[in-house]
Design a protein around this motif. Structure first.
Motif, short mmCIF file in Angstrom:
data_model
loop_
_atom_site.label_atom_id
_atom_site.label_comp_id
_atom_site.label_asym_id
_atom_site.label_seq_id
_atom_site.Cartn_x
_atom_site.Cartn_y
_atom_site.Cartn_z
N LEU A 173 136.09 51.19 33.73
CA LEU A 173 134.57 50.71 33.79
C LEU A 173 134.31 49.41 33.44
N ALA A 174 135.21 48.61 32.60
CA ALA A 174 134.80 47.34 32.64
C ALA A 174 135.03 46.56 33.90
N ILE A 175 136.31 46.80 34.74
CA ILE A 175 136.35 46.17 35.96
C ILE A 175 135.29 46.54 36.94
N TYR A 176 134.98 47.83 36.77
CA TYR A 176 133.69 48.16 37.87
C TYR A 176 132.55 47.29 37.56
N ASP A 177 131.99 47.48 36.20
CA ASP A 177 131.00 46.44 36.03
C ASP A 177 130.89 44.86 36.49
N ALA A 178 132.44 44.49 36.34
CA ALA A 178 132.28 42.84 36.88
C ALA A 178 132.34 43.05 38.33
N VAL A 179 132.94 44.06 39.12
CA VAL A 179 133.15 43.99 40.63
C VAL A 179 131.56 44.03 41.00
N ASN A 180 131.06 45.21 40.40
CA ASN A 180 129.52 45.50 40.94
C ASN A 180 128.67 44.35 40.57
N SER A 181 128.84 43.41 39.62
CA SER A 181 128.04 42.19 39.46
C SER A 181 128.29 41.17 40.64
N ARG A 198 129.34 42.12 43.76
CA ARG A 198 128.42 42.69 44.97
C ARG A 198 128.31 43.98 44.58
N THR A 199 126.87 44.58 44.65
CA THR A 199 126.56 45.99 44.26
C THR A 199 127.05 47.04 45.14
N ILE A 200 127.92 47.84 44.43
CA ILE A 200 128.70 48.79 45.08
C ILE A 200 128.18 50.22 44.51
N GLY A 201 127.22 50.15 43.50
CA GLY A 201 126.45 51.45 42.85
C GLY A 201 125.82 50.98 41.69
N LYS A 202 125.39 52.07 40.76
CA LYS A 202 124.82 51.77 39.59
C LYS A 202 125.87 51.12 38.59
N PRO A 203 125.33 50.30 37.82
CA PRO A 203 126.14 49.60 36.71
C PRO A 203 126.46 50.64 35.82
N TYR A 204 127.69 50.61 35.04
CA TYR A 204 127.86 51.58 33.95
C TYR A 204 127.28 51.14 32.85
N LEU A 205 127.45 49.92 32.24
CA LEU A 205 126.82 49.38 31.18
C LEU A 205 126.00 48.06 31.63
N THR A 206 126.67 47.13 32.34
CA THR A 206 126.33 45.98 32.40
C THR A 206 126.55 45.33 33.97
N LYS A 207 125.52 44.52 34.41
CA LYS A 207 125.29 43.85 35.65
C LYS A 207 124.83 42.47 35.45
N ASP A 208 125.61 41.68 35.70
CA ASP A 208 125.37 40.13 35.56
C ASP A 208 124.77 39.55 36.83
N SER A 225 123.70 36.89 37.81
CA SER A 225 124.13 35.37 38.30
C SER A 225 125.49 35.53 38.71
N ALA A 226 126.26 36.77 38.86
CA ALA A 226 127.62 36.61 39.43
C ALA A 226 127.39 37.09 41.03
N GLU A 227 126.15 37.55 41.54
CA GLU A 227 125.96 38.09 42.76
C GLU A 227 126.61 37.15 43.69
N GLY A 228 127.46 37.36 44.74
CA GLY A 228 128.05 36.89 45.64
C GLY A 228 129.19 35.97 45.21
N ALA A 229 129.43 35.81 43.98
CA ALA A 229 130.57 34.88 43.40
C ALA A 229 131.80 35.46 43.84
N TYR A 230 132.22 35.58 45.04
CA TYR A 230 133.58 36.33 45.77
C TYR A 230 134.85 35.34 45.05
N GLY A 231 134.70 34.08 44.83
CA GLY A 231 135.73 33.47 44.37
C GLY A 231 136.06 33.90 43.07
N SER A 232 135.17 34.54 42.38
CA SER A 232 135.53 34.94 40.74
C SER A 232 136.03 36.37 40.72
N LEU A 233 136.15 36.99 41.97
CA LEU A 233 136.55 38.67 41.87
C LEU A 233 137.77 38.88 41.17
N ASN A 234 138.74 38.44 41.79
CA ASN A 234 140.31 38.56 41.20
C ASN A 234 140.48 38.40 39.67
#
Length: 467
Positions: free
Chosen positions: A88-96, A98-108, A110-119
């Motif tokens: 769920l921590a991974i999901y919230d980071a990934v979802n921040s 690129r939106t892939i669904g509802k956040p579980y707890l957190t959606k940042d 400022s990270a929208e579109g930061a694909y270079g930060s994904l891995n």
């Protein structure tokens, strides 16, 4: 029958806050081997290409967690709790990003579109949450796993990876904070009911996680939300123990589940061991579901990226965690802390039933590495393996939108080394895992049937309400 093949082969706030502070002082560049990070910001837009297939960091960590399970052992609850926190921590980071669904707890935002930060976000979300969920686990091993992940191909800049570290650490800390005082540290002793039909721990041992059914779920409203009815609907234990149906349940396991059974087939013996994974040192029954989920995802989504895998494993881990809570609620949360087959057979004289003949020498097929028979140290109703299997099959079916996903999977059990088994559908695999508990002599049929239904209901609830 599935085809068989063989292969060669509460609160620790200070500690947790200190962990996060330490991570914040450590740059990704210091942890990553030289040459890993790209030097141009233009590389960030292409970084998503390194988050697919064998380089998908979500899949990496869901494989790495199997080692954590092997070295931690114990009952399913703490393992699945840790798995859910991680995914769920991974999901919230990934979802921040690129939106892939509802956040579980957190959606940042400022990270929208930061694909270079994904891995790197995935890596630090996993690493930080695992350290929080398993505080006694060797840090050096998790550090090693993190270094391996950071060394995987990544076309991002060092700056982007540093942003990923901050994002992953943030979403993981949110999960860690959310689970403080969730009931997982409750050590209230189990009180034995000294009466026929009631389970009691093995001599000299403590009951396995007697309070886990009271742990705060990840998606359910409570562990009792889908609590099964009593075995076969009996109004009392006394009515059950003298019934013909109870005798049928007991005598079936007496015939096919004993160590020296002459009615169990070779294939039934194999599948009993294949699905067991009860011995510490294996990846445990829940680890097998992670392993098989990886197999299914890789087969049916071979070119998918972390945006798809993050959602699947977020849902899967939350489902398995809530299933464990619901199962343990059924085991301990009512007056029906039903005894195991070994007691029903060897102590049958304590609960006279004209259709059951006691056999004081009977032992289940289930054995430790020393060859000695044993039974898992918690009540029988409902089955943990079966409920976990139903939850797994249910959430994968919901995610993929179909049940007919054939696959071949392996096992960690020492009595089934090198064995793989193949299944035409997800539900067929779940049913076989449930059946295996009869053949290995530790569960009645009604334990399995009620648990499968419970697992499917938990899966549907999770799928409909989170992410």
């Amino acid at each position: 029958m599935p085809r068989t093949t063989r292969t060669a082969s509460s609160r620790r706030a200070i500690t947790r806050r200190a962990l996060v502070a330490g991570l914040a002082l450590t740059s990704v560049a210091a942890l990553a081997p030289a040459g890993v990070a790209a030097t141009s910001d233009t590389a960030d837009t292409a970084a998503i290409s390194t988050a697919t297939g064998s380089n998908d960091h979500v899949l990496y960590w869901n494989n790495a967690i199997l080692d954590v399970f092997r070295k931690t052992g114990g009952t399913p609850g703490p393992l699945t709790r840790g798995g859910a926190m991680m995914d769920l921590a991974i999901y919230d980071a990934v979802n921040s990003i690129r939106t892939i669904g509802k956040p579980y707890l957190t959606k940042d935002a400022s990270a929208e579109g930061a694909y270079g930060s994904l891995n790197t976000a995935i890596d630090y979300a996993a690493y930080t949450s695992l350290r929080g969920a398993f505080p006694n686990y060797p840090v050096a091993d998790l550090d090693s796993k993190l270094r391996t992940a950071l060394a995987m191909p990544d076309r991002s800049t060092a700056a982007s990876r540093d942003r990923g570290r901050a994002l992953g650490t943030k979403t993981a800390q949110a999960l860690i904070d959310n689970r403080v005082n969730d009931g997982s540290a409750d050590t209230t002793p189990y009180v034995v009911t000294d009466a026929p039909g009631h389970w009691r721990p093995a001599a000299g041992t403590a009951a396995g996680a007697p309070n886990w059914g009271k742990v705060k779920p990840f998606a359910l409203t409570s562990g009792s939300q889908f609590r099964p009815g009593t075995p076969n609907g009996f109004a009392s234990a006394a009515d059950m123990l003298k019934s013909t149906e109870y005798a049928k349940q007991v005598n079936e396991i007496k015939r096919i589940g004993g160590k020296n059974s002459t009615e169990r087939t070779a294939d039934q013996t194999e599948l009993a061991h294949y699905w067991a994974n009860d011995v510490d040192g294996t990846y445990k029954p829940v680890g097998q579901q992670y392993d098989h989920a990886l197999t299914v995802f890789r087969k049916y989504r071979p070119t998918s990226d972390s945006f798809q895998s993050a959602r699947l494993f977020g849902l899967t881990s939350a489902t398995l965690a809530d299933a464990a809570i619901a199962i343990w609620d059924s085991k301990y949360g009512t007056d029906w802390d039903l005894w195991r087959p070994v007691d029903a057979i060897t102590r049958a004289g304590e609960a006279p039933n004209a259709d059951i003949v006691a056999d004081p020498a009977w032992e289940p097929l289930e054995s430790g590495v020393d060859g000695k028979s044993f039974t898992p140290n918690f009540p029988t109703y409902v089955s943990g393996h079966s409920g976990i299997a139903g939850a797994w099959a249910g959430i994968l079916r919901d995610y993929f939108g179909r049940d007919d996903l054939s696959f071949t999977g392996g096992t960690d059990d020492p009595y089934a080394k090198g064995v793989t088994r193949s299944f035409p559908t997800l539900s067929a695999a779940a049913q076989e895992k449930a059946d295996s508990r009869k053949y290995i002599g530790v569960h009645f049929e009604w334990d399995n049937a009620a648990a499968l239904d419970l697992g499917y209901r938990v899966a549907d609830q999770v799928y409909a309400n989170i992410l």
